[in-house]
Design a protein around this motif. Structure first.
Motif, PDB file in Angstrom:
ATOM      1  N   UNK A   1     -16.780   9.135   7.556  1.00  0.00           N
ATOM      2  CA  UNK A   1     -15.921   8.473   6.581  1.00  0.00           C
ATOM      3  C   UNK A   1     -14.449   8.779   6.912  1.00  0.00           C
ATOM      4  N   UNK A   2     -13.525   8.307   6.065  1.00  0.00           N
ATOM      5  CA  UNK A   2     -12.107   8.368   6.407  1.00  0.00           C
ATOM      6  C   UNK A   2     -11.448   9.663   5.947  1.00  0.00           C
ATOM      7  N   UNK A   3     -10.427  10.067   6.685  1.00  0.00           N
ATOM      8  CA  UNK A   3      -9.678  11.256   6.326  1.00  0.00           C
ATOM      9  C   UNK A   3      -8.808  10.980   5.092  1.00  0.00           C
ATOM     10  N   UNK A   4      -8.570  12.040   4.318  1.00  0.00           N
ATOM     11  CA  UNK A   4      -7.795  11.918   3.089  1.00  0.00           C
ATOM     12  C   UNK A   4      -6.375  11.403   3.361  1.00  0.00           C
ATOM     13  N   UNK A   5      -5.750  11.880   4.428  1.00  0.00           N
ATOM     14  CA  UNK A   5      -4.383  11.457   4.747  1.00  0.00           C
ATOM     15  C   UNK A   5      -4.318   9.964   5.046  1.00  0.00           C
ATOM     16  N   UNK A   6      -5.322   9.453   5.760  1.00  0.00           N
ATOM     17  CA  UNK A   6      -5.342   8.031   6.086  1.00  0.00           C
ATOM     18  C   UNK A   6      -5.521   7.197   4.810  1.00  0.00           C
ATOM     19  N   UNK A   7      -6.405   7.625   3.928  1.00  0.00           N
ATOM     20  CA  UNK A   7      -6.594   6.907   2.669  1.00  0.00           C
ATOM     21  C   UNK A   7      -5.292   6.849   1.879  1.00  0.00           C
ATOM     22  N   UNK A   8      -4.561   7.959   1.856  1.00  0.00           N
ATOM     23  CA  UNK A   8      -3.290   8.000   1.134  1.00  0.00           C
ATOM     24  C   UNK A   8      -2.279   7.039   1.751  1.00  0.00           C
ATOM     25  N   UNK A   9      -2.262   6.945   3.080  1.00  0.00           N
ATOM     26  CA  UNK A   9      -1.342   6.025   3.754  1.00  0.00           C
ATOM     27  C   UNK A   9      -1.683   4.566   3.420  1.00  0.00           C
ATOM     28  N   UNK A  51     -17.531  -0.942   6.372  1.00  0.00           N
ATOM     29  CA  UNK A  51     -16.242  -1.584   6.192  1.00  0.00           C
ATOM     30  C   UNK A  51     -15.531  -1.043   4.972  1.00  0.00           C
ATOM     31  N   UNK A  52     -14.388  -1.630   4.677  1.00  0.00           N
ATOM     32  CA  UNK A  52     -13.578  -1.190   3.551  1.00  0.00           C
ATOM     33  C   UNK A  52     -13.008  -2.387   2.821  1.00  0.00           C
ATOM     34  N   UNK A  53     -12.945  -2.268   1.502  1.00  0.00           N
ATOM     35  CA  UNK A  53     -12.285  -3.264   0.671  1.00  0.00           C
ATOM     36  C   UNK A  53     -11.051  -2.642   0.036  1.00  0.00           C
ATOM     37  N   UNK A  64      -7.683  -9.043  -3.266  1.00  0.00           N
ATOM     38  CA  UNK A  64      -8.729  -8.251  -2.611  1.00  0.00           C
ATOM     39  C   UNK A  64      -8.860  -8.668  -1.159  1.00  0.00           C
ATOM     40  N   UNK A  65      -8.789  -7.677  -0.279  1.00  0.00           N
ATOM     41  CA  UNK A  65      -8.911  -7.907   1.162  1.00  0.00           C
ATOM     42  C   UNK A  65      -9.949  -6.926   1.701  1.00  0.00           C
ATOM     43  N   UNK A  66     -10.836  -7.396   2.571  1.00  0.00           N
ATOM     44  CA  UNK A  66     -11.803  -6.480   3.176  1.00  0.00           C
ATOM     45  C   UNK A  66     -11.768  -6.596   4.696  1.00  0.00           C
ATOM     46  N   UNK A  67     -12.208  -5.522   5.351  1.00  0.00           N
ATOM     47  CA  UNK A  67     -12.200  -5.479   6.815  1.00  0.00           C
ATOM     48  C   UNK A  67     -13.305  -4.548   7.301  1.00  0.00           C
ATOM     49  N   UNK A  68     -13.837  -4.843   8.476  1.00  0.00           N
ATOM     50  CA  UNK A  68     -14.766  -3.892   9.109  1.00  0.00           C
ATOM     51  C   UNK A  68     -14.078  -3.121  10.240  1.00  0.00           C
ATOM     52  N   UNK A  69     -12.766  -3.261  10.317  1.00  0.00           N
ATOM     53  CA  UNK A  69     -11.965  -2.483  11.264  1.00  0.00           C
ATOM     54  C   UNK A  69     -11.426  -1.261  10.519  1.00  0.00           C
ATOM     55  N   UNK A  70     -12.046  -0.110  10.740  1.00  0.00           N
ATOM     56  CA  UNK A  70     -11.666   1.100  10.018  1.00  0.00           C
ATOM     57  C   UNK A  70     -10.676   1.967  10.799  1.00  0.00           C
ATOM     58  N   UNK A  71     -10.049   1.388  11.814  1.00  0.00           N
ATOM     59  CA  UNK A  71      -8.969   2.108  12.490  1.00  0.00           C
ATOM     60  C   UNK A  71      -7.749   2.151  11.572  1.00  0.00           C
ATOM     61  N   UNK A  72      -6.813   3.049  11.871  1.00  0.00           N
ATOM     62  CA  UNK A  72      -5.603   3.126  11.060  1.00  0.00           C
ATOM     63  C   UNK A  72      -4.878   1.785  11.059  1.00  0.00           C
ATOM     64  N   UNK A  73      -4.776   1.161  12.218  1.00  0.00           N
ATOM     65  CA  UNK A  73      -4.065  -0.106  12.322  1.00  0.00           C
ATOM     66  C   UNK A  73      -4.754  -1.199  11.512  1.00  0.00           C
ATOM     67  N   UNK A  74      -6.100  -1.239  11.585  1.00  0.00           N
ATOM     68  CA  UNK A  74      -6.837  -2.263  10.851  1.00  0.00           C
ATOM     69  C   UNK A  74      -6.702  -2.108   9.348  1.00  0.00           C
ATOM     70  N   UNK A  75      -6.760  -0.883   8.869  1.00  0.00           N
ATOM     71  CA  UNK A  75      -6.666  -0.636   7.434  1.00  0.00           C
ATOM     72  C   UNK A  75      -5.257  -0.894   6.905  1.00  0.00           C
ATOM     73  N   UNK A  76      -4.245  -0.462   7.648  1.00  0.00           N
ATOM     74  CA  UNK A  76      -2.862  -0.697   7.230  1.00  0.00           C
ATOM     75  C   UNK A  76      -2.567  -2.197   7.194  1.00  0.00           C
ATOM     76  N   UNK A  77      -3.086  -2.923   8.162  1.00  0.00           N
ATOM     77  CA  UNK A  77      -2.895  -4.376   8.192  1.00  0.00           C
ATOM     78  C   UNK A  77      -3.527  -5.027   6.965  1.00  0.00           C
ATOM     79  N   UNK A  78      -4.751  -4.600   6.618  1.00  0.00           N
ATOM     80  CA  UNK A  78      -5.426  -5.153   5.442  1.00  0.00           C
ATOM     81  C   UNK A  78      -4.673  -4.810   4.161  1.00  0.00           C
ATOM     82  N   UNK A  79      -4.162  -3.570   4.058  1.00  0.00           N
ATOM     83  CA  UNK A  79      -3.408  -3.153   2.881  1.00  0.00           C
ATOM     84  C   UNK A  79      -2.123  -3.959   2.736  1.00  0.00           C
ATOM     85  N   UNK A  80      -1.461  -4.207   3.853  1.00  0.00           N
ATOM     86  CA  UNK A  80      -0.224  -4.998   3.824  1.00  0.00           C
ATOM     87  C   UNK A  80      -0.510  -6.421   3.357  1.00  0.00           C
TER      88      UNK A  80
END
Length: 373
Positions: A1-9, A51-53, A64-80
Motif C-alpha cells: 500500500x502507499x506511504x503516509x507521506x505520499x498520501x499527504x502529498x 487502484x485509487x480513487x 471523483x477521479x480514479x486511476x490504476x497508476x499508483x506511482x507518485x506521478x500518476x496519483x498527483x496527476x489524478x489529484x490535480x
C-alpha cells in the motif's frame, strides 16, 4: 500500500483550488469465482484490481477521479485533475496534513485467505457438493454449485487527518438443484456466506447444504399447489431479512430520501410500522456478509436503529448526505470498487427480535402462509 507521506502529498494537491474536503481511497482486491455444472467445471474466473480513487468536495459538490497508476506521478496527476473541477484561484504554499492511523475497535482474524487456497482444493469441494446432490437419486437432473471469494486490502486517507488501513475477506457458497418427474420440474436452492477466510468451509458443510437443496427440489415434486389469494403471512426470522432489506431498507438510505424517492421522507418521529417492529442496520455483527470494521469512507461500522417500536428514528448516511442533513455519518458509505464514489447503503439490516412466542403466533393464525426461508 502507499506511504503516509505520499498520501499527504496527494491530498495537498487535491485541495489546491480551495476544496472543503479531499479523500484518497486505495484498494488492492483479489477475486475468484468457480461454477460446476453438468458434472464438470463450467466457469473459472479470477482477477486482481488495484487502484485509487480521489474525491474532492466543495460546497456539497463532488469531483471523483480514479486511476490504476499508483506511482507518485500518476496519483498527483489524478489529484490535480480532481481539483480542477473547482474554478477558484490556486492557493499558494503547501498545506501540511498530519495523517494519524486510526485503530479499529476489534480484530478480524482470517485464518486462510481465499486467494492463498489452490484452485484444485476449491474445485474438489465443488465436485463433492455436486456428487452429494446427485446421490439423492435419478430424479435429480441438473446441479449447479458455485463458490466465490474476495480478499482486499484498503487505505483511506482524508484532509481531516484520518488514515485507515484495513483488510477484508468474504466467501460465498451456492447450490441450485433441479429435479424432474413425469414432466414436472422443480428447483431447490441454498446458499451461505460471510466475512471469513476459507475456514468458512470448516463451519459450513457445502455437501450438507447441497443435499438440503436437492431434498427441497425432490419434496416439491410431490407438493400440492400453494393456495392463492390474500392471506396472512408469518415470516420466520431467517426469511425476514430479505423482506426488510427490499421493502424498507433501500427506502431508508439517505441519498434516496433526499432525492424524494422514498416513502419515508419527512416522516422522522412518525409511526411507520407496527409497535412490535424495530428495524436495525448493524455492520458489527461477527462474520455476517455485510459486516465491516470501517465503511468505505473510513467511518467506523456501527449499529443504527432505523425504526424503533414502529417509530422512524433516522436514515443511513454517508459523509455527504449527513452533511446535507446537518447530522453525522452512520458509517454506511459503501462503494463497489475504487472506481466508484461512496453512497449510503445497508450493511446487515434486520427486524429485531420481538417479545411474542413464535409458536403462539402460528397457533393464532388460523389460515395463512408460513415462510421459513
Amino acid at each position: 500500500m502507499l506511504e503516509k507521506d505520499l498520501l499527504a502529498q496527494v491530498l495537498d494537491k487535491a485541495l489546491r483550488r480551495g476544496a472543503d474536503f479531499a479523500e484518497v481511497y486505495v484498494e488492492d482486491k483479489h477475486t475468484s469465482n468457480i461454477v460446476c455444472e453438468d458434472n464438470k467445471i463450467d466457469k473459472i474466473n479470477s482477477g486482481r484490481e488495484i487502484g485509487a480513487g480521489i474525491r474532492v468536495i466543495k460546497d456539497g459538490k463532488t469531483a471523483y477521479v480514479y486511476t490504476n497508476d499508483l506511482s507518485r506521478e500518476g496519483l498527483i496527476k489524478a489529484a490535480a485533475l480532481a481539483s480542477r473541477s473547482h474554478e477558484e484561484r490556486i492557493r499558494s504554499g503547501k498545506r501540511t496534513i498530519a495523517l494519524v492511523i486510526r485503530q479499529p475497535d476489534y480484530e478480524m482474524n482470517f485464518l486462510r485467505m481465499p486467494d492463498q487456497v489452490e484452485f484444485a482444493e476449491k474445485i474438489q469441494v465443488l465436485f463433492e457438493a455436486n456428487q452429494a446432490v446427485r446421490d439423492l437419486g435419478a430424479e435429480i437432473k441438473q446441479v449447479i454449485v458455485a463458490v466465490g471469494d474476495m480478499h482486499k486490502k484498503l487505505q483511506i486517507a482524508n484532509s481531516e487527518g484520518d488514515l485507515v488501513e484495513d483488510e477484508l475477506s468474504r466467501v460465498r457458497l451456492a447450490v441450485n438443484a433441479i429435479a424432474a418427474r413425469d414432466g414436472l420440474i422443480q428447483t431447490g436452492y441454498d446458499a451461505a456466506g460471510g466475512v471469513s477466510g476459507w475456514e468458512l468451509l470448516e463451519e459450513v458443510s457445502f455437501s450438507d447444504m447441497a443435499k438440503k437443496a436437492g431434498a427441497r427440489a425432490l419434496v416439491m415434486l410431490s407438493a400440492r399447489p400453494a393456495p392463492a389469494g390474500r392471506m396472512p403471512v408469518v415470516m420466520h426470522a431467517e426469511a425476514g431479512g430479505t423482506m426488510v432489506h427490499e421493502a424498507c431498507g433501500h427506502g431508508l438510505e439517505a441519498d434516496l430520501v433526499q432525492k424524494g424517492l422514498s416513502v419515508y421522507r419527512g416522516k422522522e418521529g412518525q409511526t411507520v410500522a407496527s409497535a412490535c417492529v424495530s428495524v436495525i442496520d448493524d455492520a458489527t455483527l461477527p462474520g455476517k456478509y455485510g459486516s465491516y470494521r470501517w465503511d468505505d469512507e473510513g467511518i467506523r461500522g456501527q449499529k443504527t436503529v432505523l425504526i424503533e417500536k414502529g417509530i422512524l428514528k433516522g436514515f443511513l448516511y454517508d459523509r455527504l448526505t449527513a452533511q446535507a442533513d446537518e447530522t453525522y455519518s452512520s458509517g454506511n458509505g459503501r462503494r463497489e470498487s475504487y472506481q466508484e464514489k461512496p453512497i449510503p447503503r445497508m450493511s446487515n439490516t434486520y427486524i429485531a427480535a420481538g417479545e411474542d412466542d413464535p409458536e403462539e403466533i402460528i397457533r393464532e393464525t388460523g389460515y395463512g402462509l408460513l415462510v421459513k426461508k
